[in-house]
Design an enzyme around this catalytic site. Structure first.
Site, PDB file in Angstrom:
ATOM      1  CG  HIS A 169      -2.128  -1.445   1.499  1.00 13.67           C
ATOM      2  ND1 HIS A 169      -2.302  -1.663   2.346  1.00 13.67           N
ATOM      3  CD2 HIS A 169      -2.438  -2.027   0.147  1.00 13.67           C
ATOM      4  CE1 HIS A 169      -3.421  -2.358   1.513  1.00 13.67           C
ATOM      5  NE2 HIS A 169      -3.523  -2.724   0.753  1.00 13.67           N
ATOM      6  CG  HIS A 208       0.608 -10.194   3.898  1.00 15.40           C
ATOM      7  ND1 HIS A 208       1.061 -10.671   5.474  1.00 15.40           N
ATOM      8  CD2 HIS A 208       0.428 -11.290   3.465  1.00 15.40           C
ATOM      9  CE1 HIS A 208       0.588 -11.902   5.312  1.00 15.40           C
ATOM     10  NE2 HIS A 208      -0.143 -12.729   4.195  1.00 15.40           N
ATOM     11  CB  CYS A 209       0.416  -3.275   3.128  1.00 19.37           C
ATOM     12  SG  CYS A 209       0.183  -2.795   5.456  1.00 19.37           S
ATOM     13  CB  ALA A 210      -0.480  -6.435  -0.698  1.00 15.66           C
TER      14      ALA A 210
END
Ligand SMILES: Cc1ncc(COP(=O)(O)O)c(C=O)c1O
Length: 408
Positions: A118, A365-367
């Protein structure tokens, strides 16, 4: 305990700890912990304006820290190294400064890949929301590499920036940034878009050189490479940094200030570092790279990791019901393994492992764009660093198989 592991006191404090979450953050060696403590004890003082001894020592350490970073990423000068809070802040600073300088306008396009963290998506989406730029995602192939046909199909005159991860924090895939640069050059010649690299997951795993990559700017975060948190690195070519109007200013980042106006400093790196920097954070990066040098540098790190990656891949492919979301070829990747298990929730797996002192991470996972792309709502991630051993992996895989049997 391996000799390298002995350098990291967390494993003495917790002898049974199996730490497989270094993609989130790395553990710290004695050289960093003691180095920061020694600095705070013996020479801590603010930099720039003091002519007394400890201020001068502090200033020198700050510069030495920039110098060692410049050396390790192949920058022309330490003055091109800007310190910021972390990777996320570094790119926000760069993206907003680019907008402020009008190097991006409404309807211009920024290309990112679908696997980005992100941190390399949201700063561009802010510019989209506030000013109407376009943000395009380039897809990845079934092997998790950049889809170059898709990239080429998206290159047009509106593209002003291509901003890519060097290594994905979910698949562990290494993107060939030099090849991306070549692709851009072939399409645009000398008027190619700016190439920005998120090196948050490459600098912790292998030697990175900005001139070999051919990028215009690159950023990474200290805490993933053995240093403290809240110290991030933004590097850009001097020519670009000189052109950019910083989004933040004040303190040492100014030229002069009158009651009704002010000018930015035109000195690097000062113009991008308003206010007192994270002095002990800078010392922690200095000591972190010195630590790497003390163990024969990246060569040792790459050698240890290559063995562990090979060992992990052999084990992963044997687990039935487990999908590895990343390449099964050692040459494509670093030791970041994201996986999902049919019928077993990732959070249940990570909790089961946590009960046995094995640290992995579950979630997106911030994705999130990538998780949507691969039709996963949550996954587990196991990641490696220089202090890991085959014994860690044996325990991890044995416990993972038990978790799958007990939980399904
Ligand atoms: C590829 C990548 N980019 C950016 C970041 C953000 O780093 P920070 O949280 O230190 O800003 C991370 C952190 O996980 C990452 O893995």
């Amino acid at each position: 305990m391996s000799n390298i592991k002995k350098d990291f006191p967390i494993f003495t404090t917790h002898p049974d700890l199996v730490y497989l979450d270094s993609t989130a953050t790395s553990q710290k060696p004695d050289m960093v912990i003691d180095g920061v403590a020694e600095y705070l004890r013996s020479s801590y003082a603010n930099i720039h304006r003091g002519s007394y001894d400890i201020s001068e020592i502090s200033e020198k350490l700050y510069e030495d820290s920039k110098k060692i970073v410049a050396k390790h990423i192949g920058a022309d000068s330490w003055r091109e190294v800007i310190y910021s809070g972390n990777s996320t802040y570094a790119l926000n600073l760069l993206a907003q400064s680019i907008w402020r300088t009008k190097l991006l306008k409404k309807w211009d396009t920024v290309i990112v890949s679908v696997v980005e963290h992100h941190a390399n998506v949201v700063p561009w989406l802010i510019l989209k929301e506030d000013y109407g730029i376009n943000v395009e995602f380039v897809w990845v192939t079934d092997n998790f590499d950049i889809d170059y046909e898709d990239l080429k199909s998206k290159l047009n005159s509106s593209v002003k920036i291509v901003s890519l991860a060097h290594v994905s924090n979910t698949t562990g895939q290494v993107f060939d940034i030099a090849k991306v640069n070549y692709t851009l050059r072939a399409h645009y010649g000398n008027k190619k878009p700016l190439l920005i690299v998120d090196a948050s997951q490459s600098v912790p795993h292998f030697s990175v050189n900005v001139s070999e990559l051919g990028c215009d700017a690159l950023f990474f975060t200290g805490h993933k490479v053995f240093a403290d948190s809240w110290i991030g690195v933004l590097w850009a070519k001097e020519e670009l940094l000189m052109k950019l109007k910083p989004i933040f200013s004040g303190g040492g980042a100014i030229g002069e200030v009158k009651q009704k106006s002010f000018t930015h400093s035109n000195k690097l790196p000062d113009k991008f570092e308003p206010g007192t920097p994270n002095l002990s954070g800078a010392v922690s990066i200095l000591r972190a790279f010195e630590y790497l040098e003390s163990i024969w540098g990246y060569k040792k790190l790459e050698e240890i990791e290559a063995d562990l990656v090979e060992y992990s891949l052999e084990k992963f492919v044997k687990i039935s019901g487990l999908t590895l979301i990343g390449s099964s070829k050692k040459k494509d990747r670093v030791g970041v393994f994201t996986f999902a298990v049919t019928w077993v929730h990732s959070f249940d797996i990570s909790d089961y492992l946590a009960d046995k002192n094995i640290c992995v991470r579950a979630g997106q996972h911030c994705a999130e764009p990538f998780m949507e792309y691969v039709w996963q709502t949550h996954t587990c991630r196991m990641s490696l660093q220089i202090y890991n051993t085959r014994e860690d992996l044996d325990l991890f895989f044995e416990t993972l198989e038990n978790a799958i049997n007990d939980l399904k």
